[in-house]
Design an enzyme around this catalytic site. Structure first.
Site, PDB file in Angstrom:
ATOM      1  CG  ASP A 274      34.849  86.995-132.614  1.00 32.91           C
ATOM      2  OD1 ASP A 274      34.882  85.744-132.597  1.00 32.91           O
ATOM      3  OD2 ASP A 274      35.783  87.703-133.018  1.00 32.91           O
TER       4      ASP A 274
ATOM      5  NE  ARG B  53      35.346  98.476-133.901  1.00 26.78           N
ATOM      6  CZ  ARG B  53      34.673  97.999-134.935  1.00 26.78           C
ATOM      7  NH1 ARG B  53      33.612  98.651-135.398  1.00 26.78           N
ATOM      8  NH2 ARG B  53      35.030  96.881-135.528  1.00 26.78           N
TER       9      ARG B  53
ATOM     10  CG  ASP C 179      38.323  97.213-133.719  1.00 22.98           C
ATOM     11  OD1 ASP C 179      38.587  98.382-134.061  1.00 22.98           O
ATOM     12  OD2 ASP C 179      38.132  96.291-134.528  1.00 22.98           O
TER      13      ASP C 179
ATOM     14  CB  SER D 157      38.201  88.594-139.023  1.00 23.34           C
ATOM     15  OG  SER D 157      37.717  89.678-138.272  1.00 23.34           O
TER      16      SER D 157
HETATM   17  N1  ARG Z   1      43.274  96.881-138.546  1.00 22.62           N
HETATM   18  C1  ARG Z   1      42.170  97.736-138.725  1.00 22.62           C
HETATM   19  C2  ARG Z   1      42.038  98.688-137.550  1.00 22.62           C
HETATM   20  O1  ARG Z   1      42.682  98.484-136.573  1.00 22.62           O
HETATM   21  C3  ARG Z   1      40.902  96.974-138.997  1.00 22.62           C
HETATM   22  C4  ARG Z   1      40.336  96.254-137.826  1.00 22.62           C
HETATM   23  C5  ARG Z   1      39.205  95.413-138.234  1.00 22.62           C
HETATM   24  N2  ARG Z   1      38.408  95.026-137.112  1.00 22.62           N
HETATM   25  C6  ARG Z   1      37.730  93.912-137.046  1.00 22.62           C
HETATM   26  N3  ARG Z   1      37.056  93.719-135.972  1.00 22.62           N
HETATM   27  N4  ARG Z   1      37.720  93.032-138.018  1.00 22.62           N
HETATM   28  O2  ARG Z   1      41.325  99.630-137.595  1.00 22.62           O
END
Ligand code: ARG
Length: 401
Positions: A15, A95, A124, A175
């Site tokens: 991405d 983040r 995110d 992912s």
């Molecule tokens: N579901 C988890 C969260 O919201 C993991 C997110 C993973 N993010 C990613 N960009 N693959 O924290």
């Protein structure tokens, strides 16, 4: 005239890689890539160079591992922060720190815009954008993947067309996000919550069929809520967490298969691997059980859930989180001591705990001759403690008859 700049949080994944090209094509911006090292097992220098190869005008990397461990993971550990009872929040904790570096780099580069590679369906995007807003409200944020609305397949096609190397192939359709505190894995067959995660969804932990037949014992020392040593060997936090990820992973500890509620309203199936987090949270809670007074530990448990939610919802830079930190820090004054654990066949099991600050009183707890508990007071205590329920029960009976 020189072009406007955008600072992009770059991971080297699909991405953010296509985002470099897209930001140039669509917005005619000069892309400055920023790679933040949070202990993910990637070759960070290769990631930085990849951004340049794709077309970023500049590419920087920051080593934020220590800051991540000390300023983000540690407060979360002190708060026993776990979302919906299962997820220790690795991605969510990362983040706000990445956002902080984006904002700083934008300041240095004179960029008015920052960008991230999040989709419109995840948590995110929320975490990045709230954090950026909290740190510099005048910055604009572009979310190329969200705006563009491409599917994974289309992103792969676009990458192929522009000669961008693709990490997600047919053999690895997931992912993945990784840092010191854990790894998350989603997409592909995992989107069916009935399907058992295949072996290739995991990378930090051994399958239970291939773990050692002998248990391993470890002792973790804490000082005022912070893990400081393993088996009497002092370790810095980053090193200590990495050590436990390896030790736990070897015994198949730290796998979480979860159906979670995202902030944007979706239920999603996630696979986590977080051996160190699982071990440390267990050990830390255990030491609190030994050293915190009853009402305090009960009250703290309620705040812990709120704290986890704040992290998950991207509200790290908020007055509520700061205020909760002050409370939680206050509770950690007595959380010093040692927890002994057995790592065995996928489990981390607490087998012993001790502390100078222990509130465990043998003479009160024992059923042996040394017993100093006031048995005679128990009857009177129950008499008064039960009074409201007795009065109520009597009334109930009367009304029925
Ligand atoms: N579901 C988890 C969260 O919201 C993991 C997110 C993973 N993010 C990613 N960009 N693959 O924290």
């Amino acid at each position: 005239m020189s072009k406007e700049k955008v600072v992009l949080a770059y991971s080297g994944g699909l991405d953010t890689s296509v985002a470099i090209k897209w930001l140039q094509e669509k917005y005619n911006l000069d892309v400055i890539a920023l790679v933040v090292n949070l202990g993910q097992p990637a070759d960070i220098e290769a990631v930085r160079d990849k951004a340049l190869a794709i077309g970023a005008v500049e590419s920087y990397m920051v080593d934020a591992r220590k800051e991540f461990a000390e300023e983000f993971v540690l407060p979360a550990l002190k708060a026993n922060a776990v979302y919906e009872g299962k997820y220790p929040l690795a991605t969510a904790l990362a983040r706000p720190l990445i956002a902080k570096y984006l904002v700083e780099q934008a300041g240095r580069s004179g960029a008015k815009t920052v960008a991230h590679g999040c989709t419109g369906k995840g948590n995110d995007q929320v975490r990045f954008e709230i954090s950026v807003a909290a740190l510099n409200p005048s910055l604009k944020v572009i979310a190329p993947i969200r705006e563009w609305g491409v599917s994974r397949e289309e992103a792969i096609k676009y990458a192929r067309k522009h000669g961008i190397p693709i990490p997600a192939t047919k053999t690895s359709p997931y992912s993945v996000d990784e840092n010191l505190w854990g790894r998350s894995c989603e997409c592909g067959v995992l989107e069916d919550p009935w399907v058992e995660p295949p072996g290739d969804a995991f990378s930090w932990t051994k399958d239970i069929s291939r773990v050692p037949d002998e248990p391993e014992y470890i002792e973790i020392d804490f000082r005022v809520g912070k893990p400081v040593a393993i088996d009497d060997k002092k370790k810095r936090l980053v090193e200590l967490i990495s050590y436990l990820n390896r030790a736990g992973g070897k015994h198949g500890i730290g796998r979480v298969d979860m159906l979670e509620n995202r902030l944007v309203g979706i239920k999603s199936r996630e696979i986590y691997e977080c051996p160190a987090a699982i071990i440390l949270l267990l050990a830390h809670r255990e030491l609190e059980a030994l050293t915190l007074e009853r009402d305090l530990i009960h009250y703290k448990a309620g705040l812990e859930q709120k704290y986890a939610e704040i992290i998950y919802y991207g509200q790290w830079y908020s007055p509520l989180r700061e205020a909760l930190d002050a409370f939680i820090d206050k509770t950690q004054g007595s959380v010093s001591g040692t927890v002994r654990m057995k790592l065995f066949k996928g489990n981390a099991i607490v087998v012993g705990r001790k502390s100078e600050k222990s509130l465990y009183d043998y003479s009160l707890a024992t059923y042996e001759a040394a017993d100093a508990f006031s048995h005679e007071s128990a009857g009177g205590f129950i008499e008064l403690f039960s009074l409201p329920i007795k009065v109520w029960a009597k009334k109930q009976r009367k009304q029925k008859s």
